[in-house]
Every structure is written in structure tokens, then in C-alpha cells.
Write an enzyme that holds these catalytic residues in place. Structure first.
Site, PDB file in Angstrom:
ATOM      1  N   ALA A 254     -51.171 -12.136  -3.097  1.00  0.00           N
ATOM      2  CA  ALA A 254     -50.990 -10.662  -2.997  1.00  0.00           C
ATOM      3  C   ALA A 254     -50.438 -10.276  -1.817  1.00  0.00           C
ATOM      4  O   ALA A 254     -50.841 -10.816  -0.971  1.00  0.00           O
ATOM      5  CB  ALA A 254     -52.067  -9.873  -3.538  1.00  0.00           C
ATOM      6  N   ASP A 255     -49.183  -9.107  -2.008  1.00  0.00           N
ATOM      7  CA  ASP A 255     -48.950  -8.554  -0.797  1.00  0.00           C
ATOM      8  C   ASP A 255     -49.593  -6.983  -0.542  1.00  0.00           C
ATOM      9  O   ASP A 255     -49.725  -6.652   0.564  1.00  0.00           O
ATOM     10  CB  ASP A 255     -47.306  -8.481  -0.800  1.00  0.00           C
ATOM     11  CG  ASP A 255     -46.777  -9.609  -0.767  1.00  0.00           C
ATOM     12  OD1 ASP A 255     -46.674 -10.383  -1.554  1.00  0.00           O
ATOM     13  OD2 ASP A 255     -46.351  -9.892   0.530  1.00  0.00           O
ATOM     14  N   ARG A 256     -50.316  -6.462  -1.787  1.00  0.00           N
ATOM     15  CA  ARG A 256     -50.891  -5.291  -1.567  1.00  0.00           C
ATOM     16  C   ARG A 256     -51.773  -5.068  -2.968  1.00  0.00           C
ATOM     17  O   ARG A 256     -51.212  -5.212  -4.165  1.00  0.00           O
ATOM     18  CB  ARG A 256     -50.194  -4.102  -1.338  1.00  0.00           C
ATOM     19  CG  ARG A 256     -50.850  -2.673  -0.857  1.00  0.00           C
ATOM     20  CD  ARG A 256     -49.775  -1.808  -0.711  1.00  0.00           C
ATOM     21  NE  ARG A 256     -48.852  -1.804   0.263  1.00  0.00           N
ATOM     22  CZ  ARG A 256     -48.924  -1.018   1.444  1.00  0.00           C
ATOM     23  NH1 ARG A 256     -49.862  -0.188   1.701  1.00  0.00           N
ATOM     24  NH2 ARG A 256     -48.063  -1.259   2.544  1.00  0.00           N
TER      25      ARG A 256
END
Ligand code: MRU
Length: 379
Positions: A254-256
Site C-alpha cells: 500500500a502507498d496510503r
């Protein structure tokens, strides 16, 4: 040999140039925050945790040199202002991954406190920053090892049919040693399954348009001798619908992750989650708490980075001469000139499609109300 994307020792930082992989393993020295910003922007280093760590360490290297050469601003307050201005700049390199802005915010608070303590010197403030940035490197590896263990246990106990002890797992993009300080998040889960005898097979997607899967994840899987197969992104539906040898879980990074569990990750992740739900395959997100952003309420509030059209219309690879066998790195055009291009680097997977979020503190699952309560992992 352990794959090292980030090398740091006593103020000297170098990173493996991911644009040359898997064909060439060459390291680039980074001495300043400006060089750090450039390498992140050009994707010579990428992956949410790795960009945060490289940004912080690039500034640590710059400060270390200023310290050694006696060139720091004269007082504590001025050093803090300099550091905060550099951190603000570094955050502009890539907008979607929250790890970078989270690291900048934490480091800024440490530096401000240090500058305000009575009698603080310029040298002390710089050293406080350097120590805090270095600690991020060690902490990320510890967190990834824990994520790997939690994720492997969850898959072995909750994603396998009775009588099956080894999992078939699919992953997307690159979330391994190259995307973190080491070991990896989603790829860390696969590594952990492998090391405790719980992995039957791994699949990695090519991950168009930038091919992090075929260039980087495939490289890591081969490097670690993990039984694995590369597929293009468009083959996932066919793979999941195959009878026998069913994929048991899809694990992505995940990036955010927003407060409600909506997850921004590499473009294509949302499609995988839809396919997983359709085929009854568990869909898991693996990410450290630094990727969970409680300040962002839902995926609607996440800024999605759009990257240049050339990443879609061209492809980089090793050109081999059929006759001489000579090879060189090159870029070829693969689309008609003049075509319009849309190139979002990430998409958002709604929390409803996610079965679990694997963190260093355990696996978050939705409660009886059908919602994630991620705040419980903090504090
Ligand atoms: O554009 P990239 O290569 O930086 O995108 C990387 C991803 O989307 C990863 O899945 C994510 O950053 C998690 S890395 C542990």
C-alpha cells in the site's frame, strides 16, 4: 546474499539504481537532499517505505557533511529551519505514498523539540536529526519481519482449505527488499511463508506500465529461489478461474491506507481485488503503520499521482542482437504517435473488498459492523 536496496554507513548513502534492474546491479551515491529528491522523482528508488527512508537519509548525509566541514548554519534555530525547509521540499517528490510525509512530519517535530531545548547547539540539532533518520532504517526491517510473520500465519490458518498446508499466493507490483529497508511487506509475507514451509507457489504480475513486477519482483523471487511464475496483469482472471491449484490469497502492499481502510496502491490493485472477490480468493493488504493515514478519512481524499505518457507509450528493456548476441539497455516505442494517454500511478481499492490489513502489530479485520477499526492499532 541479502538484496540491499539502500546502503547507509556513517553518513554515506547509496542506493541500487532500480531503473537498471534486473539487468545491471549498480549503486548510486546520494550526498544531498537535492540528489535524494531527484532519485525519488526519477524512480531510481521507489516503493512507499523506501522513498521515505531515502529522503530522510539523503538529508542526513547532507547534514553529516556540513557537520564534518564545519559549514552548518550558526545556531540551533537556523539548522532547524534549514532541515524543515529541506523536508518540505523532499515531500514534493511523490504525492501518493504517505510514508514520506509521515516521516517528514515526525522528523520535523523531533528537530523542532531539539532546537527549542535550552542551550541547544547547531551541531546537536543536526545530530538529533541524523540519529532519528538512521533509526527509521532499522525500524522498517523489524516491522517488515513482523508483517511477514503475521501475514504468513493468517494465510496458513484462514485462507487454506482443510487438508492443504501450503499456500498459492499472488502479488502485484514490487513490495520487497527493493521497496523497503529490507525483506518487504507483501513480498515479506511470501518470504515468511517460504521460510516456514508454508508456500506452494507464488505468482507475480508484470505490473504495467512500469513493470515493477517483471523487472523487480521477479528478480527478487529468482534471487531468493522462491518457486514463482510471472504473468501479465491481464492473465489474473484466467489464473483465478482455473480449476485445481487455486490461488489462495492475493497480497499487495500500500502507498496510503485511509482511516476507513480504503487503500491506494499500484495501478491494477483495485482490479485484482474485484477479481478476488468474484472468485472467493482472500485479498490482503500488507503495510506498516507508517502507511496508515488516520487523517485521511477515505480513499476519495487520496491524491493520485499521474505520471508521464512516455511510461505507457515506451518500454525499457535489454535489447539483444539476434545475430551477434550483443545486448544493451534501451527504450522502444510501443504505441502510435499522437495517441492521448492517461497514466495514473495508483488506484484505490475500497475497504469492502479487503479481507485483512497486515501490520507489524497484527492483522486488522473488519468488525461485526463491517468496518475496519484501524485506530485500535495506534497508541
Ligand atoms: O510507483 P511505485 O513503484 O513507487 O509504487 C509502489 C507500490 O505501489 C507498492 O505496492 C507500495 O509502495 C508498497 S511498497 C512496500
Amino acid at each position: 546474499m541479502v538484496l540491499e536496496a539502500i546502503r547507509y554507513n556513517g553518513g554515506k548513502l547509496s542506493i541500487i539504481d532500480q531503473l537498471q534492474l534486473p539487468f545491471l546491479e549498480s549503486y548510486i551515491d546520494i550526498q544531498t537532499s537535492e540528489e535524494g529528491w531527484q532519485t525519488i522523482k526519477k524512480m531510481q528508488v521507489r516503493g512507499a517505505p523506501a522513498i521515505a527512508i531515502v529522503a530522510a537519509l539523503s538529508l542526513a548525509s547532507e547534514l553529516q557533511q556540513l557537520l564534518t566541514q564545519n559549514k552548518l548554519p550558526t545556531n540551533a534555530e537556523e539548522v532547524a529551519v534549514f532541515i524543515i525547509e529541506r523536508l518540505t521540499y523532499l515531500v514534493t517528490s511523490r504525492p501518493t505514498a504517505v510514508n514520506l510525509s509521515d516521516a517528514a512530519r515526525k522528523l520535523e517535530s523531533i528537530v523542532s523539540k531539539s532546537a527549542q531545548s535550552s542551550g541547544a547547539t547547531a551541531q546537536e540539532v543536526a545530530s538529533t536529526f541524523i540519529i532519528a533518520a538512521e533509526a527509521m532504517l532499522t525500524k522498517d526491517i523489524e516491522d517488515n519481519t513482523a508483517i511477514g510473520e503475521h501475514g504468513a500465519r493468517w494465510i496458513s490458518t484462514k485462507a487454506l482449505p482443510e487438508q492443504q498446508s501450503k499456500a498459492i499466493v499472488l502479488t502485484h507490483c514490487n513490495t520487497g527488499s527493493l521497496a523497503t529497508a529490507g525483506y518487504g511487506t507483501a513480498l515479506g509475507v511470501i518470504r515468511s511463508l517460504m521460510s516456514n514451509g508454508g508456500l506452494r507457489h507464488a505468482y507475480c504480475t508484470e505490473t504495467r506500465p512500469y513493470n515493477q513486477g517483471s523487472r523487480l519482483t521477479a528478480f527478487e523471487l529468482v534471487h531468493d529461489e522462491i518457486p514463482a511464475t510471472l504473468i501479465t496483469d491481464s492473465m489474473v482472471a484466467a489464473l483465478l478461474s482455473r480449476r485445481g491449484d487455486q490461488v489462495n490469497a492475493i497480497v499487495v502492499g500500500a502507498d496510503r491506507v485511509s482511516a476507513n481502510g480504503d487503500t491506494a496502491n499500484k495501478i491494477g490493485t483495485y482490479g485484482l481485488a474485484v477479481l478476488a472477490r468474484h472468485h472467493g480468493v482472500k485479498f490482503l493488504v500488507a503495510a506498516p503503520l507508517t502507511t496508515i493515514d488516520l487523517a485521511t478519512k477515505s480513499g476519495d481524499d487520496i491524491i493520485i499521482e499521474e505520471r508521464p505518457p512516455s511510461e505507457v507509450t515506451r518500454i525499457k528493456g535489454l535489447e539483444e542482437d539476434d545475430v551477434t548476441g550483443d545486448a544493451k539497455l534501451g527504450t522502444v516505442k510501443i504505441a502510435a504517435d499522437g495517441i492521448d494517454v492517461w497514466n495514473p500511478a495508483f488506484d484505490v481499492t475500497p475497504f469492502a473488498l479487503i479481507d485483512g490489513i497486515i501490520t507489524e502489530r497484527g492483522v486488522a479485520e473488519k468488525g461485526a459492523d463491517g468496518l475496519f477499526h484501524l485506530e485500535e492499532f495506534f497508541g
